[in-house]
Write a protein that holds these residues in place. Sequence first.
Motif, PDB file in Angstrom:
ATOM      1  N   HIS A  77      55.260  36.970  54.929  1.00 51.49           N
ATOM      2  CA  HIS A  77      53.759  35.432  56.607  1.00 51.49           C
ATOM      3  C   HIS A  77      53.329  36.918  57.536  1.00 51.49           C
ATOM      4  CE1 HIS A  77      56.058  33.054  54.674  1.00 51.49           C
ATOM      5  NE2 HIS A  77      57.284  32.741  54.157  1.00 51.49           N
ATOM      6  N   THR A 133      54.234  42.303  48.136  1.00 45.20           N
ATOM      7  CA  THR A 133      53.594  41.248  47.838  1.00 45.20           C
ATOM      8  C   THR A 133      55.183  40.693  47.061  1.00 45.20           C
ATOM      9  OG1 THR A 133      52.918  43.025  45.923  1.00 45.20           O
ATOM     10  CG2 THR A 133      51.278  41.880  46.723  1.00 45.20           C
ATOM     11  N   PRO A 134      54.998  39.323  47.345  1.00 45.77           N
ATOM     12  CA  PRO A 134      56.682  38.977  45.943  1.00 45.77           C
ATOM     13  C   PRO A 134      56.845  39.290  44.793  1.00 45.77           C
ATOM     14  CG  PRO A 134      55.024  37.390  46.565  1.00 45.77           C
ATOM     15  CD  PRO A 134      54.099  38.493  47.087  1.00 45.77           C
ATOM     16  N   ALA A 161      58.265  36.067  49.729  1.00 44.70           N
ATOM     17  CA  ALA A 161      57.295  35.732  50.790  1.00 44.70           C
ATOM     18  C   ALA A 161      56.524  37.085  51.456  1.00 44.70           C
ATOM     19  CB  ALA A 161      57.907  34.506  51.090  1.00 44.70           C
TER      20      ALA A 161
END
Length: 297
Positions: free
Chosen positions: A14, A111-112, A12
């Motif tokens: 953030h 990005t994931p 993830a």
Amino acid sequence: MTIGSWTAETVAVHRLGPHLVRVELGGAGLGDYVTNAVPDESVTLYFPRQGETAPPAMTLRDGEWGFHDLDEPPVGRNYTIRSADPEAGTVAIDFVLHGDGVASQWAARATPGDGLVLWRQRGWYRPPAATDWVVLAADLTGLPAVLRILEGLPDGVAATVLVDALDDTDLAELRVVAPRSARIDARLGAGNGVARDTLIARIEAFDPPASGDGYAWFAGEAGDARRARAVWRERHGLARDRVASVGYWRADATEWQRRYATVQAEMEQLYADAVAAGATLTEAGERVEDALALRGL
């Protein structure tokens, strides 16, 4: 076999503000990662090369982890572990978004699923048991460690935080984490490679408590780390085991790296020999720093 290298993938991302992003890493390759529980726990991160979504895994040869036989190994940068969740098998790392550095560029578009390699877990924050007060000085690169130190600060230990930040939003988590008794001295629009830093001047002007034993910790630009260590010892009289001063980045990184390459093998051997002889990581690092200073590095 001692594990010293781990593969990880982004779980993830953030965005913490205009200058900070937190990347949560996980995956099967982190399943055997065990935190060292030192609050400024650090690893070297290796980033994908052009055209890759993940760098190749390190291999172990003759007891040494490395990218053996690669003509162009991935670029590595040192980063603090903001938090580790052993049950989930994840770690979180905060990145400062600035300039065109490989780490900043990677974090800005992570990005994931994107992969990294982690290597060489270590940490420096080790105040003696009899410590009554601590002073923590850092720019944004050291802020994750400051937060982790404050989260684990023993009751009764007074804390002063000296921080150079770019924007007030950079300090949002610090205000939540810091104990009410902590003294926060933050300067905005300062340091971090974009403005004049203020940390050394504030360390010089610091007025230690009249009683009790203290511990000083610094994280930021490497040249400032060297100066901060000297100020704490020579001006404020703190003993060697009561100072930890760590260079997280270099203002002249490209030129410095070019010159360092000519002595890298020698410095790495000096560090390894010092640790093998019983020196702490801080002591070994300082021996390397002293040797580099003699060479104008």
